[in-house]
Scaffold this motif. Structure first.
Motif, short mmCIF file in Angstrom:
data_model
loop_
_atom_site.label_atom_id
_atom_site.label_comp_id
_atom_site.label_asym_id
_atom_site.label_seq_id
_atom_site.Cartn_x
_atom_site.Cartn_y
_atom_site.Cartn_z
N SER A 92 2.64 7.96 -8.39
CA SER A 92 1.45 8.48 -7.69
C SER A 92 1.57 8.27 -6.18
CB SER A 92 0.19 7.80 -8.22
OG SER A 92 0.24 6.40 -8.00
N ALA A 93 2.19 7.14 -5.77
CA ALA A 93 2.35 6.88 -4.33
C ALA A 93 3.29 7.89 -3.69
CB ALA A 93 2.87 5.46 -4.12
N THR B 57 -2.37 -0.57 -15.11
CA THR B 57 -1.52 0.57 -14.79
C THR B 57 -0.08 0.10 -14.69
OG1 THR B 57 -3.33 1.55 -13.51
CG2 THR B 57 -1.13 2.49 -13.20
N SER C 99 0.81 -1.22 0.00
CA SER C 99 0.00 0.00 0.00
C SER C 99 0.84 1.27 0.00
CB SER C 99 -0.93 0.00 1.22
OG SER C 99 -1.78 -1.14 1.19
N GLY D 232 3.75 -0.14 -13.38
CA GLY D 232 4.29 -0.08 -12.03
C GLY D 232 4.94 1.26 -11.70
N GLU E 205 4.13 4.10 -12.83
CA GLU E 205 3.06 5.08 -12.60
C GLU E 205 2.50 4.96 -11.19
OE1 GLU E 205 0.09 4.69 -15.59
OE2 GLU E 205 1.48 5.01 -17.26
N LEU E 206 2.36 3.73 -10.70
CA LEU E 206 1.88 3.53 -9.33
C LEU E 206 2.85 4.11 -8.32
CD1 LEU E 206 0.56 -0.15 -9.57
CD2 LEU E 206 -0.80 1.95 -9.44
#
Length: 213
Positions: free
Chosen positions: A98-99, A90, A34, A92, A94-95
């Motif tokens: 954004s995180a 999506t 997360s 990785g 990009e994740l």
């Protein structure tokens, strides 16, 4: 971490049974899910999809080549399995971006403020040292007229500014440490005290002071 927490090691965990009906067949590396800010969870496990079906799931796919082509292939494979499924794909990176959006924003602000601070400090230091040295023109002329060698004159001009800049840098180090302690929670992966950055900043101010002198 799961293996070490409950069985002592990864080797000891393999082929063990927990919760009466779950057999461990392998141990993988710790992973962040997360958030990247916290340590990996100590009790994370992978289980077969069949017994614990859920209305929504996330699959992690390692790809080679064009991400767009792989996304099309994944959609085709999922549609062949069940045409009613509508996957959202999506990348990785990009994740991760954004995180870390908050950290990147604060990092950008910190970079701009640091650049402005070093520019203001450099301009003020140059002006102050240049003015102080210019005020000693008559004194230096008299020393030269009395036969003072060039090296002695240069040393006399540089000694005061160098001593002042070094004193200021040393006095500022505790402040740097305190500021970074408070900013550590806002910037991901930034150490509390980066000696290399402090040394580079101090060297820059020292060079500007010597140049001004």
């Amino acid at each position: 971490r799961f293996a070490r927490t409950y069985f002592g090691s990864a080797v000891e965990a393999v082929d063990r049974v927990y919760n009466r009906d779950v057999r461990i067949v392998g141990v993988v590396a710790d992973a962040h899910y997360s958030t990247l800010r916290h340590e990996p969870h100590a009790r994370a496990v992978f289980v077969p999809y069949g017994p614990v079906q859920r209305p929504s799931m996330a699959h992690i796919v390692r790809t080679v080549g064009s991400q767009e082509a792989m996304a099309d292939a994944l959609r085709s494979a999922i549609a062949a399995h069940d045409a009613r499924l509508r996957p959202s794909i999506t990348a990785g990176d990009e994740l991760i971006t954004s995180a870390l959006a908050r950290e990147r924003f604060f990092g950008l602000i910190a970079t701009v403020l640091a650049a402005l601070a070093i520019m203001l400090a450099s301009a003020g230091l140059y002006a102050t040292v240049g003015y102080e040295v210019s005020q000693r023109t008559s004194e230096l002329a008299i020393r030269m007229a009395l036969g003072a060698p060039r090296g002695a004159i240069v040393g006399l001009v540089l000694r005061g500014p160098v001593r002042t800049v070094l004193s200021g840098v040393l006095a500022g180090i505790p402040g740097v440490f305190l500021v970074m302690r408070s900013a550590e929670s806002l910037l991901f992966g930034v150490p509390t005290f980066d000696l290399q950055i402090v040394a580079l900043s101090g060297a820059l101010l020292l060079a500007i002071g010597i140049g001004a002198a």
